[in-house]
Design a protein around this motif. Structure first.
Motif, short mmCIF file in Angstrom:
data_model
loop_
_atom_site.label_atom_id
_atom_site.label_comp_id
_atom_site.label_asym_id
_atom_site.label_seq_id
_atom_site.Cartn_x
_atom_site.Cartn_y
_atom_site.Cartn_z
N ASP A 1 0.83 -1.21 0.00
CA ASP A 1 0.00 0.00 0.00
C ASP A 1 0.87 1.26 0.00
OD1 ASP A 1 -2.33 -1.50 0.02
OD2 ASP A 1 -2.67 -1.27 2.18
N HIS A 2 1.87 1.28 0.86
CA HIS A 2 2.75 2.45 0.96
C HIS A 2 3.51 2.67 -0.36
CE1 HIS A 2 5.33 5.48 2.69
NE2 HIS A 2 6.38 4.81 2.23
N GLN A 3 4.05 1.62 -0.94
CA GLN A 3 4.84 1.76 -2.17
C GLN A 3 3.96 2.14 -3.35
OE1 GLN A 3 8.24 1.88 -2.13
NE2 GLN A 3 7.81 1.75 0.06
N ARG A 4 2.73 1.64 -3.40
CA ARG A 4 1.81 2.03 -4.48
C ARG A 4 1.52 3.52 -4.41
NH1 ARG A 4 -3.14 -1.91 -4.40
NH2 ARG A 4 -3.63 -0.98 -6.40
N ARG A 5 1.28 4.04 -3.19
CA ARG A 5 1.05 5.48 -3.03
C ARG A 5 2.30 6.25 -3.42
NH1 ARG A 5 -1.43 3.79 1.65
NH2 ARG A 5 0.32 4.49 2.94
N ARG A 6 3.46 5.75 -2.99
CA ARG A 6 4.73 6.43 -3.26
C ARG A 6 5.01 6.50 -4.76
NH1 ARG A 6 9.33 7.97 -4.35
NH2 ARG A 6 11.14 8.03 -3.02
N LEU A 7 4.73 5.43 -5.49
CA LEU A 7 5.00 5.40 -6.93
C LEU A 7 3.94 6.14 -7.72
CD1 LEU A 7 6.30 1.82 -7.69
CD2 LEU A 7 7.59 3.94 -7.53
N GLY A 8 2.79 6.35 -7.13
CA GLY A 8 1.72 7.05 -7.84
C GLY A 8 2.16 8.40 -8.35
N GLY A 9 3.02 9.08 -7.59
CA GLY A 9 3.46 10.41 -7.98
C GLY A 9 4.78 10.43 -8.71
N THR A 10 5.43 9.27 -8.86
CA THR A 10 6.77 9.25 -9.44
C THR A 10 6.76 9.62 -10.92
OG1 THR A 10 7.41 7.55 -7.89
CG2 THR A 10 8.82 7.83 -9.79
N ALA A 11 5.79 9.10 -11.67
CA ALA A 11 5.82 9.30 -13.12
C ALA A 11 4.70 10.21 -13.61
CB ALA A 11 5.72 7.96 -13.84
N THR A 12 3.80 10.62 -12.74
CA THR A 12 2.69 11.46 -13.18
C THR A 12 2.85 12.85 -12.57
OG1 THR A 12 1.37 10.69 -11.33
CG2 THR A 12 1.07 9.56 -13.43
N PRO A 13 2.46 13.90 -13.30
CA PRO A 13 2.61 15.25 -12.76
C PRO A 13 1.63 15.45 -11.60
CG PRO A 13 1.45 15.31 -14.86
CD PRO A 13 1.91 13.89 -14.64
N PRO A 14 1.96 16.35 -10.68
CA PRO A 14 1.03 16.65 -9.60
C PRO A 14 -0.28 17.17 -10.18
CG PRO A 14 3.17 17.70 -9.23
CD PRO A 14 3.19 17.10 -10.60
N ARG A 15 -1.36 16.94 -9.48
CA ARG A 15 -2.68 17.36 -10.00
C ARG A 15 -2.73 18.85 -10.24
NH1 ARG A 15 -7.10 13.34 -7.54
NH2 ARG A 15 -5.73 11.58 -7.58
N SER A 16 -2.12 19.64 -9.38
CA SER A 16 -2.14 21.09 -9.56
C SER A 16 -1.47 21.48 -10.89
CB SER A 16 -1.46 21.80 -8.40
OG SER A 16 -0.13 21.37 -8.27
N ALA A 17 -0.39 20.80 -11.25
CA ALA A 17 0.30 21.08 -12.52
C ALA A 17 -0.57 20.65 -13.69
CB ALA A 17 1.65 20.37 -12.58
N ALA A 18 -1.27 19.54 -13.56
CA ALA A 18 -2.13 19.06 -14.64
C ALA A 18 -3.28 20.04 -14.87
CB ALA A 18 -2.67 17.67 -14.31
N ARG A 19 -3.81 20.64 -13.80
CA ARG A 19 -4.92 21.59 -13.94
C ARG A 19 -4.48 22.86 -14.63
NH1 ARG A 19 -6.02 21.93 -8.45
NH2 ARG A 19 -6.37 19.78 -7.90
N ARG A 20 -3.23 23.26 -14.45
CA ARG A 20 -2.73 24.50 -15.06
C ARG A 20 -2.49 24.34 -16.55
NH1 ARG A 20 2.19 25.26 -11.94
NH2 ARG A 20 1.45 23.93 -10.30
N ALA A 21 -2.32 23.11 -17.01
CA ALA A 21 -2.03 22.90 -18.43
C ALA A 21 -3.23 23.34 -19.27
CB ALA A 21 -1.71 21.43 -18.69
N PRO A 22 -3.00 23.98 -20.43
CA PRO A 22 -4.11 24.44 -21.28
C PRO A 22 -4.89 23.30 -21.89
CG PRO A 22 -1.97 24.96 -22.31
CD PRO A 22 -1.71 24.32 -20.98
#
Length: 136
Positions: A115-136
């Motif tokens: 569970d901990h490693q899945r959460r940890r890897l969730g953000g490794t290759a994907t941009p943070p949600r705030s950055a995704a929202r700023r994208a046009p």
């Protein structure tokens, strides 16, 4: 439900058939010089079972150098070294391990680690949600 345990060589062959002939961590292709090993995603000392669902193929160097490091810490080290770990493969294996634990039961320490490693890897290759929202 009883699950028959297969031997280490058979688990390595199955992991290679399932995941392909490259190291999950550094991407090296296996050959006569770069030998594959079974790498436990959840290390045995942290409660990881010797199940195919908990194993990926890794080169001997990566297996030895990772030791008992967490997946997230080792991924960070791989990236620092300029390697491209196969994070999608790691995520698929963690998901499969989580399903295997749910089906078989037990493995409390391994489940917490997964569970901990899945959460940890969730953000490794994907941009943070705030950055995704700023994208046009």
């Amino acid at each position: 439900m009883h699950h028959q345990q297969i031997g280490r060589a058979a688990r390595l062959d199955a992991a290679l058939d399932r995941d392909g002939p490259t190291c999950v961590w550094c991407g090296a292709a296996f050959d006569d010089l770069v030998r594959p090993t079974t790498e436990h995603l959840v290390p045995r000392v942290k409660g990881g079972p010797s199940w195919l669902a908990n194993e990926v193929a890794a080169c001997r160097r990566c297996n030895r150098e990772r030791g008992h490091q967490s997946i997230g810490a080792w991924v960070d080290e791989c990236l620092r070294r300029g390697w491209t770990p196969d994070l999608e493969r790691v995520r698929r294996r963690l998901d499969a391990l989580d399903e295997a634990i749910a089906a078989r039961g037990g493995q409390r320490r391994a489940r917490t680690y997964v569970d901990h490693q899945r959460r940890r890897l969730g953000g490794t290759a994907t941009p943070p949600r705030s950055a995704a929202r700023r994208a046009p």
